[in-house]
Write a protein that holds these residues in place. Structure first.
Motif, mmCIF file in Angstrom:
data_model
loop_
_atom_site.group_PDB
_atom_site.id
_atom_site.type_symbol
_atom_site.label_atom_id
_atom_site.label_comp_id
_atom_site.label_asym_id
_atom_site.label_seq_id
_atom_site.Cartn_x
_atom_site.Cartn_y
_atom_site.Cartn_z
ATOM 1 N N GLY A 168 0.718 -1.479 -0.133
ATOM 2 C CA GLY A 168 -0.161 0.068 -0.072
ATOM 3 C C GLY A 168 0.859 1.328 -0.352
ATOM 4 O O GLY A 168 2.173 1.907 -0.826
ATOM 5 N N SER A 169 0.811 1.919 1.230
ATOM 6 C CA SER A 169 1.479 3.275 1.111
ATOM 7 C C SER A 169 3.040 3.138 2.047
ATOM 8 O O SER A 169 3.452 4.147 2.239
ATOM 9 C CB SER A 169 0.351 4.226 1.684
ATOM 10 N N ARG A 170 3.177 1.879 2.703
ATOM 11 C CA ARG A 170 3.831 1.260 3.525
ATOM 12 C C ARG A 170 5.199 1.329 3.133
ATOM 13 O O ARG A 170 5.326 0.335 2.080
ATOM 14 C CB ARG A 170 3.389 0.598 4.479
ATOM 15 N N VAL A 171 6.112 1.729 3.424
ATOM 16 C CA VAL A 171 7.455 1.975 2.195
ATOM 17 C C VAL A 171 8.518 1.154 3.730
ATOM 18 O O VAL A 171 8.271 1.625 4.581
ATOM 19 C CB VAL A 171 8.254 2.984 1.839
ATOM 20 N N GLY A 172 9.473 0.113 2.955
ATOM 21 C CA GLY A 172 10.309 -0.461 3.957
ATOM 22 C C GLY A 172 11.452 -1.103 3.110
ATOM 23 O O GLY A 172 11.740 -1.327 1.751
ATOM 24 N N TYR A 173 11.984 -1.972 3.684
ATOM 25 C CA TYR A 173 12.899 -2.682 2.872
ATOM 26 C C TYR A 173 13.568 -3.750 3.936
ATOM 27 O O TYR A 173 13.265 -4.581 5.321
ATOM 28 C CB TYR A 173 14.378 -1.653 2.956
ATOM 29 N N ARG A 210 -0.028 -9.520 3.345
ATOM 30 C CA ARG A 210 0.227 -10.663 3.534
ATOM 31 C C ARG A 210 1.331 -11.344 2.641
ATOM 32 O O ARG A 210 1.616 -12.409 2.520
ATOM 33 C CB ARG A 210 -1.832 -11.623 3.164
ATOM 34 N N VAL A 211 0.860 -11.124 1.131
ATOM 35 C CA VAL A 211 1.885 -11.249 0.355
ATOM 36 C C VAL A 211 3.133 -11.823 0.489
ATOM 37 O O VAL A 211 3.956 -12.268 0.353
ATOM 38 C CB VAL A 211 1.537 -11.143 -1.299
ATOM 39 N N ILE A 212 4.041 -10.154 0.646
ATOM 40 C CA ILE A 212 5.013 -10.211 1.853
ATOM 41 C C ILE A 212 4.972 -10.840 2.396
ATOM 42 O O ILE A 212 6.372 -11.859 2.933
ATOM 43 C CB ILE A 212 5.555 -8.586 1.563
#
Length: 166
Positions: free
Chosen positions: A96-101, A135-137
């Motif tokens: 969505g709009s959430r970003v991470g690494y 969920r996919v991640i």
């Protein structure tokens, strides 16, 4: 020249840097601990310029790094070295709009995500999309479950033994 203003330039949509430049795609880190600083710099740029595409950006740990290791030769035959590698590549992740690494292997076996911003609120219009993509991640994390960065060499060999040992 004095009449040139900010509106005379189109919005920056692509920033193509060579891998030798700090933060460029394919940049090689000398230490695992160097990666979060670069990621935070890229994230700051992404927040200022939301249209910039970072989907294909990645970094990797240099083979010259003191943090570099491979599968223990005494524990595994050479054939295992090809498909069981430490997660020494780092990629940006979006739900969505959430970003991470997250760190992952070259074959896409990931560690857990390090989120850079908070989860959207349940009442947010982005929340359902976020949960679906999250969920996919999360489904793809199995070997490195619980790890937010590459495991130590000892932990890696222990995981490999648990998975493929005799």
């Amino acid at each position: 020249i004095r009449d040139v203003g900010e509106r005379d330039f189109p919005t920056l949509e692509l920033l193509a840097l060579p891998s030798s430049v700090y933060g460029g795609p394919g940049h090689e880190f000398q230490r695992i601990s160097d990666a979060p600083g670069i990621i935070r710099t890229l994230y700051s740029i992404k927040r200022q310029r939301p249209n910039l595409l970072f989907k294909y950006w990645y970094g990797k740990l240099s083979k010259d790094s003191p943090d570099w290791y491979v599968l223990d030769d005494e524990l595994f035959d050479e054939e295992y070295h090809e498909f069981l590698a430490p997660p020494f590549y780092i990629h940006l992740v979006e739900a969505g709009s959430r970003v991470g690494y997250r760190w992952q292997t070259n074959d896409d076996m990931p560690c857990e995500v390090n989120w850079l911003d908070p989860e959207p609120g349940r009442e947010s219009s982005e929340y359902e999309k976020y949960i679906r993509e999250l969920r996919v991640i999360e489904e793809r994390v199995y070997l490195y479950q619980g790890f937010h960065e590459p495991p130590s060499e000892e932990e890696f060999n222990r995981l490999a033994l648990e998975l493929y040992g005799d």
